[in-house]
Design an enzyme around this catalytic site. Structure first.
Site, mmCIF file in Angstrom:
data_model
loop_
_atom_site.group_PDB
_atom_site.id
_atom_site.type_symbol
_atom_site.label_atom_id
_atom_site.label_comp_id
_atom_site.label_asym_id
_atom_site.label_seq_id
_atom_site.Cartn_x
_atom_site.Cartn_y
_atom_site.Cartn_z
ATOM 1 C CE LYS A 213 -2.123 -1.232 3.848
ATOM 2 N NZ LYS A 213 -1.416 -2.486 4.169
ATOM 3 N NE ARG B 141 -4.732 -1.996 10.285
ATOM 4 C CZ ARG B 141 -3.645 -1.375 9.830
ATOM 5 N NH1 ARG B 141 -3.709 -0.177 9.321
ATOM 6 N NH2 ARG B 141 -2.499 -1.986 9.883
ATOM 7 N NE ARG C 252 7.070 -2.475 6.430
ATOM 8 C CZ ARG C 252 5.734 -2.418 6.484
ATOM 9 N NH1 ARG C 252 5.047 -1.953 5.460
ATOM 10 N NH2 ARG C 252 5.109 -2.849 7.557
ATOM 11 N NE ARG D 122 5.960 -0.581 10.920
ATOM 12 C CZ ARG D 122 4.785 -0.645 10.266
ATOM 13 N NH1 ARG D 122 4.660 -0.095 9.077
ATOM 14 N NH2 ARG D 122 3.756 -1.253 10.804
ATOM 15 N NE ARG E 97 1.662 -5.243 11.733
ATOM 16 C CZ ARG E 97 2.771 -5.059 10.991
ATOM 17 N NH1 ARG E 97 3.871 -5.764 11.240
ATOM 18 N NH2 ARG E 97 2.770 -4.201 10.031
HETATM 19 P P1 ADP Z 1 2.192 -1.838 3.305
HETATM 20 O O1 ADP Z 1 2.225 -0.323 3.241
HETATM 21 O O2 ADP Z 1 1.024 -2.412 2.589
HETATM 22 O O3 ADP Z 1 2.316 -2.382 4.707
HETATM 23 P P2 ADP Z 1 4.758 -1.597 1.914
HETATM 24 O O4 ADP Z 1 4.372 -0.757 0.752
HETATM 25 O O5 ADP Z 1 5.539 -0.952 3.009
HETATM 26 O O6 ADP Z 1 3.478 -2.360 2.514
HETATM 27 O O7 ADP Z 1 5.567 -2.850 1.334
HETATM 28 C C1 ADP Z 1 6.102 -3.834 2.226
HETATM 29 C C2 ADP Z 1 7.500 -4.206 1.781
HETATM 30 O O8 ADP Z 1 7.442 -4.946 0.542
HETATM 31 C C3 ADP Z 1 8.401 -3.010 1.523
HETATM 32 O O9 ADP Z 1 9.708 -3.362 1.958
HETATM 33 C C4 ADP Z 1 8.343 -2.815 -0.003
HETATM 34 O O10 ADP Z 1 9.554 -2.261 -0.516
HETATM 35 C C5 ADP Z 1 8.130 -4.244 -0.513
HETATM 36 N N1 ADP Z 1 7.219 -4.343 -1.666
HETATM 37 C C6 ADP Z 1 6.109 -3.611 -1.911
HETATM 38 N N2 ADP Z 1 5.497 -4.017 -3.055
HETATM 39 C C7 ADP Z 1 6.249 -5.054 -3.527
HETATM 40 C C8 ADP Z 1 6.145 -5.914 -4.690
HETATM 41 N N3 ADP Z 1 5.141 -5.794 -5.565
HETATM 42 N N4 ADP Z 1 7.097 -6.869 -4.838
HETATM 43 C C9 ADP Z 1 8.112 -6.985 -3.943
HETATM 44 N N5 ADP Z 1 8.269 -6.219 -2.853
HETATM 45 C C10 ADP Z 1 7.359 -5.258 -2.642
HETATM 46 P P1 AMP Z 2 0.435 -0.010 9.545
HETATM 47 O O1 AMP Z 2 1.490 1.046 9.397
HETATM 48 O O2 AMP Z 2 -0.758 0.235 8.660
HETATM 49 O O3 AMP Z 2 0.997 -1.406 9.440
HETATM 50 O O4 AMP Z 2 -0.120 0.149 11.053
HETATM 51 C C1 AMP Z 2 0.724 -0.049 12.166
HETATM 52 C C2 AMP Z 2 -0.097 -0.202 13.427
HETATM 53 O O5 AMP Z 2 -0.843 1.014 13.689
HETATM 54 C C3 AMP Z 2 -1.161 -1.295 13.399
HETATM 55 O O6 AMP Z 2 -0.609 -2.587 13.708
HETATM 56 C C4 AMP Z 2 -2.126 -0.806 14.471
HETATM 57 O O7 AMP Z 2 -1.589 -1.017 15.776
HETATM 58 C C5 AMP Z 2 -2.127 0.691 14.240
HETATM 59 N N1 AMP Z 2 -3.171 1.126 13.274
HETATM 60 C C6 AMP Z 2 -2.948 1.734 12.073
HETATM 61 N N2 AMP Z 2 -4.113 2.013 11.470
HETATM 62 C C7 AMP Z 2 -5.099 1.567 12.280
HETATM 63 C C8 AMP Z 2 -6.520 1.542 12.194
HETATM 64 N N3 AMP Z 2 -7.181 2.072 11.150
HETATM 65 N N4 AMP Z 2 -7.217 0.974 13.221
HETATM 66 C C9 AMP Z 2 -6.574 0.469 14.288
HETATM 67 N N5 AMP Z 2 -5.240 0.445 14.427
HETATM 68 C C10 AMP Z 2 -4.498 0.987 13.434
#
Ligand code: ADP
Ligand code: AMP
Length: 222
Positions: free
Chosen positions: A17, A93, A132, A165, A176
């Protein structure tokens, strides 16, 4: 307000995302609002919001709906003034958050225009999440293998440190993912009924996902 666009990215942690968001915000001039980024920055800054959210975020648990909804309702109308609309990442969410968002927007005769569901098998997410690297102030993410930064452990734009993280471990990811799957179907059903749900295949290269996301949003916003 009724001319503003509200979009949401829905998908499990690590589905891509945050990686895809800049392509959409640039193209449609949207403000990006990631609830996860807001909570992480608030925790870092030790604000009241950060204190309330800290234990939940660091244990990979959802922050209670009331805290999330209050935070969004405080920010949404200020944020939206800056641009043509908002792209939410990680919000709503839960079904309760989705209904609360509809109500907030109804007051201004606005609505959610598109919810993009990122479909990807859970097994793919472990490698993505454990590799990541995150720049906390901007929310920009990299990957040790799939998207390495130009200089190891430094953000390409600011040169500041990247971190892994604390909740990006297999143990927390499992927790999660469970929370995600417990809530996702109800949210998807809600938006499907409203005719605004789009599913994209997020298990392909970053560029291929971008193409699919942009093509499908384009169709829905026409
Ligand atoms: P989200 O925001 O959904 O939690 P991220 O955009 O941070 O996910 O992506 C998670 C990890 O996977 C990051 O390290 C990113 O660089 C990598 N990533 C994202 N999209 C792809 C893809 N299509 N193929 C391989 N790696 C990806
Ligand atoms: P994310 O960066 O989206 O992976 O979110 C990291 C953490 O923030 C999650 O594991 C939750 O603890 C909290 N969080 C983010 N967005 C929400 C949401 N919409 N509702 C509840 N918790 C959230």
């Amino acid at each position: 307000m009724e001319f503003k666009k509200f979009l949401s990215f829905l998908g499990p942690p690590g589905c891509g995302k945050g990686t895809q968001a800049p392509k959409v915000t640039d193209k449609y001039q949207l403000q990006f609002l990631s609830t996860g980024d807001v909570f992480r920055q608030a925790i870092k800054d030790e604000t009241d919001l950060g204190k309330k959210a800290k234990d939940f975020v660091s244990n990979g648990k959802l922050v209670p709906d009331s805290i999330v909804i209050d935070m969004i309702s405080e920010r949404i109308f200020e944020e939206v003034k800056k641009t043509e609309g908002i792209l939410f990442d990680g919000f709503p969410r839960t079904y309760t958050q989705a209904i609360a968002l509809d109500k907030m927007l109804q007051k201004f005769r606005a609505r959610v225009h598109a919810v993009i569901s990122f479909d990807v098998p859970d097994s793919v997410l472990f490698e993505r999440i454990t590799g990541r690297l995150t720049h906390i102030p901007s929310g920009r993410t990299y990957h040790k293998t799939f998207k390495p930064p130009k200089i190891p452990m430094k953000d390409d734009v600011t040169g500041e440190d990247l971190v892994q993280r604390k909740d990006d471990t297999p143990e927390y990811l499992t927790r999660r993912l469970k929370e995600f799957h417990e809530n996702a179907d109800l949210i998807k059903d809600h938006y499907r009924k409203l005719g605004v749900l789009i599913s994209v295949n997020a298990n392909q290269s970053i560029n291929s996902v971008t193409n699919e996301v942009l093509t499908s949003i384009n169709k829905l916003l026409k």
